[in-house]
Every structure is written in structure tokens, then in C-alpha cells.
Scaffold this active site. Structure first.
Site, short mmCIF file in Angstrom:
data_model
loop_
_atom_site.label_atom_id
_atom_site.label_comp_id
_atom_site.label_asym_id
_atom_site.label_seq_id
_atom_site.Cartn_x
_atom_site.Cartn_y
_atom_site.Cartn_z
N HIS A 74 0.82 -1.22 0.00
CA HIS A 74 0.00 0.00 0.00
C HIS A 74 0.85 1.27 0.00
O HIS A 74 0.49 2.27 0.62
CB HIS A 74 -0.97 0.01 1.19
CG HIS A 74 -1.68 -1.28 1.40
ND1 HIS A 74 -2.58 -1.80 0.49
CD2 HIS A 74 -1.59 -2.22 2.40
CE1 HIS A 74 -3.03 -2.97 0.93
NE2 HIS A 74 -2.44 -3.25 2.07
N CYS A 75 2.00 1.20 -0.68
CA CYS A 75 2.93 2.34 -0.73
C CYS A 75 3.31 2.79 0.68
O CYS A 75 3.38 3.99 0.97
CB CYS A 75 2.34 3.50 -1.52
SG CYS A 75 2.07 3.14 -3.26
N ALA A 76 3.54 1.82 1.55
CA ALA A 76 3.88 2.12 2.94
C ALA A 76 4.84 1.06 3.47
O ALA A 76 4.57 0.41 4.49
CB ALA A 76 2.63 2.21 3.79
#
Length: 413
Positions: free
Chosen positions: A367-369
């Protein structure tokens, strides 16, 4: 329409995409944190623009150009009012949240960060709110610091106060985590930052669609969000910045309306907000975003909040009835409408693929994290998120699909 409720069945009818079947099952779209769906009202204004007054803005004196300019600038005023910014010059149209944050990092950051200064972020940030500050810190030999999180992925006031100090020049933080659903008290964090002479840049990608915003109350120096997460078109975002800060910042892109005058060897810039809107603006997208805002305002944030709260708490409870399912983040009563989870011994991508066969759309991955994934001790997760067109039927469909997925992967061939 009642202030605290809306007719979700009527809302669903406004979203043509939800009428389709996926794998011969009703579509349960639970991925609005990534991209929301678009109501027919927004589709209609986009269609109307391209059919009736498609033209470039500002410099044309013909009728179509004037209509397009009015539509574009009226959209800016709609956004200003929506977030209660003080001046229209404080609303910059961009390509999205990522572009907005990068403008702040390059324009404000490069001019105001020096060696030894500190930039404060958290581990719950989207990559778009970590990497620009990493790169700024590298360019300026500054220090990137992280506010510690509790075991539930929340921030404690004492930790915030201990991390922000007189060396801090920028605090960059998400209003709402796109993974954990954590809701950060950005007003309090802004106050602490200002007490130390720092500015605060807020990633509002996950807050603008779901809660009423008041820039004059929050007192954020910069606030960024995207249209495609709040029922609007893709490719449009907003950078809010305090007028006095934007006036002293240099543009990062050049050409088009942001030019005031050009000689052979130099140029001067237009006034705000055009100074930061190089090239042909996002005309249709801005007009579509304004219509999305009208749609949201018609439903009302009190009603949206209540609807999402009931759905999230229901989903939280139902999902935890599945053995081996772990939910990450704050308790059900302290989170936004997102539930990130894993099923024991089943890869999140397998989970997402399996539930898709039952018509359920969820997100899987980091999740781009990635810093947050490392903090959680996992490589990836699955994520379900909720918006105005979701129902308990969607949740039940998800839970049933998860149970079937668990049963399938437990089968010994």
C-alpha cells in the site's frame, strides 16, 4: 435530506460502474482508499465540458474560452469554500496529492532547510509523504526524524512533543493513515510545530473525502489531497498553502500561464495561484472535482461519517469471527473507514485474488507504505475500505468470501 443519514440505495444508483457483475457476482467494491468510484453527476459535467465549451482558459476572449475560464475558476472557489481557506490564491490545482507534496518539498523545502535542520514524519506515511522529505534531507544534509507510534499505530502527545523541537523546520504527517485508518490530531500537531517555528504539511488524501475540513481552524501551512479519492476524476489534486508562504516560494515548473514576462535571458512569474500552475491547466478535471464536492456536500459529512462508522464497526466485528484473521491499527471506534488485515498462512495477494472470484474488490500489497509494513512485521497485507456507496451486504459478501478462501487454502490435496 436528513443531516445524519442518506438513502444509500439512491446513492448506489448514481454510480453506473456498480451495476456490473464481476465473475458473475454482484460487485462489492471495497477499494475506495485507492480510488473511489465516480457518480453520474460528475460524469455528466465532464461530458458537458467536452461537448459544449472545451477550450483553454484565461487568455482567450472568445465565448468558449470565457466559459471554460469561468468553470475552472468557479471550481477553485468551490474548493476554497470546501476547506474554508481564507483566500482563493491559496488553492493550487495539481496532478494529485503526490505532486502537491513534491511542490512543497522542492519549493519551500529547498529554500528553508539547511544543514542540521530536522524534518519530522511518521512511519505510517504513504511513500509520497516520506520519499520527498528523504530526498530533501539528503540534498540539504538535514535529519529525518520519526514520531514513535503506539502498538495500535497511533501517536501519543508526549511523543509528538518529544520529537518536535527548535531544530524542526518541517512536520509532514498524514491526517488519516491509508493503511491503519489512524486519525491524527493535526490541529494539535500544527500548534506544537508552530510553537517551535516549524511549518506543517498535511497529507489529506484520506481525510478530504471523509471529513469536514477547516484550514483556518486546523492552521495547517500546507494541505494536499486528490480528486480521485473523493468521487472526482483522476489526474486532479489540490495544494492548499497559506498565502504568505506561497507568495515567497519559487515555482518548480515553468511555462504557460505561470509566466508574467519573458525576455531573452530572464522571466518573471504570474501572481498566485497561477504561479504554480504551469502549462495548460487541468480544466475538465477541476470542473469534475467541483461537482464531486457538491455531491459530497449534498450528502453531508455528518451523514457520511455515521454511515462509514457503522460499516467499519460492523466489518471489524464480522471479520474477527474468522479464525486466523488479524486486523492492524486502532480499535474499531478510533479508526477511519479502512480495515487492513491478514489471514494466517495465506498470502495477501492470494486473498485478494480469491475474494475477487466472488466479486469482492480489495487491495493487496504494501500500500505504498513499506516502512509501516516493516514496523508491523509483515511484507504486505490485504485492505478493505468503505465509502458512501458501500453497504452491509458488501461486508457480508467480503466475510463470506474470506471464509471460503480460508477453507480452500486449508484443504489438503
Amino acid at each position: 435530506m436528513a443531516e445524519h443519514s442518506f438513502d444509500v440505495k439512491a446513492v448506489i444508483k448514481d454510480f453506473p460502474i456498480l451495476e456490473q457483475k464481476v465473475n458473475n457476482k454482484r460487485l462489492a467494491y471495497l477499494d475506495s482508499t485507492a480510488t473511489s468510484q465516480t457518480p453520474v453527476q460528475v460524469l455528466n459535467v465532464l461530458d458537458d465540458y467536452y461537448k459544449r465549451y472545451n477550450s483553454n482558459v484565461h487568455r482567450g476572449v472568445h465565448t468558449l474560452g470565457s466559459l471554460a475560464t469561468d468553470g475552472y475558476e468557479n471550481a477553485r472557489e468551490t474548493v476554497r469554500r470546501f476547506i474554508n481557506a481564507k483566500y482563493f490564491e491559496e488553492i493550487i490545482f495539481t496532478r494529485g496529492t503526490t505532486a502537491s507534496i513534491n511542490i512543497v518539498a522542492h519549493s519551500y523545502g529547498d529554500a528553508n532547510i539547511s544543514e542540521g535542520d530536522e524534518i519530522v514524519v511518521t512511519e505510517m506515511e504513504h511513500h509520497a509523504n516520506i520519499v520527498p522529505w528523504q530526498q530533501l534531507a539528503k540534498r540539504k544534509n538535514a535529519t529525518l526524524k520519526f514520531i514513535p507510534m503506539t502498538k495500535d499505530g497511533e501517536l501519543q502527545l508526549d511523543d509528538i512533543k518529544a520529537t518536535i523541537n527548535d531544530k524542526t523546520k518541517i512536520v509532514a504527517i498524514a491526517h488519516v493513515s491509508n493503511v491503519l485508518g489512524t486519525i491524527n490530531d493535526v490541529k494539535t500537531i500544527a500548534k506544537i510545530a508552530h510553537e517551535h517555528g516549524a511549518v506543517i504539511s498535511v497529507d489529506g488524501a484520506q481525510s478530504a473525502p471523509h471529513m469536514a475540513l477547516d484550514m483556518q481552524d486546523i492552521d495547517a501551512d500546507f494541505y494536499s489531497f486528490s480528486g480521485h479519492k473523493m468521487l472526482g476524476p483522476t489526474g486532479i489534486g489540490v495544494l492548499y498553502g497559506k498565502r504568505e508562504l506561497l507568495q515567497n516560494m519559487e515555482p518548480v515548473e515553468f511555462g504557460g500561464d505561470m509566466i508574467d514576462f519573458v525576455s531573452k535571458y530572464d522571466a518573471t512569474w504570474a501572481d498566485l495561484p497561477t504561479k504554480f500552475e504551469a502549462g495548460t491547466p487541468l480544466i475538465a478535471q477541476a470542473i469534475g472535482l467541483a461537482e464531486a464536492i457538491h455531491y459530497i456536500e449534498n450528502l453531508g459529512f455528518n451523514a457520511i461519517h455515521q454511515h462509514e462508522k457503522e460499516l467499519t464497526e460492523y466489518a471489524y466485528e464480522q471479520m474477527l469471527t474468522i479464525d486466523g484473521l488479524e486486523i492492524y491499527g486502532p480499535p474499531k471506534d478510533r479508526r477511519a473507514g479502512v480495515i487492513t488485515f491478514n489471514l494466517a498462512d495465506i498470502h495477501p495477494h492470494d486473498v485478494a485474488t480469491a475474494v475477487d472470484t466472488e466479486g469482492v474488490a480489495v487491495r493487496a500489497g504494501h500500500h505504498c507504505a513499506q516502512p509501516l509494513m516493516k514496523w508491523l512485521g509483515v511484507s504486505s497485507t490485504a485492505r478493505a475500505s468503505f465509502y458512501v456507496y458501500n453497504t452491509k451486504e458488501d461486508v457480508d459478501q467480503l466475510v463470506q468470501a474470506l471464509k471460503q478462501t480460508k477453507e480452500f487454502f486449508s484443504y489438503e490435496f
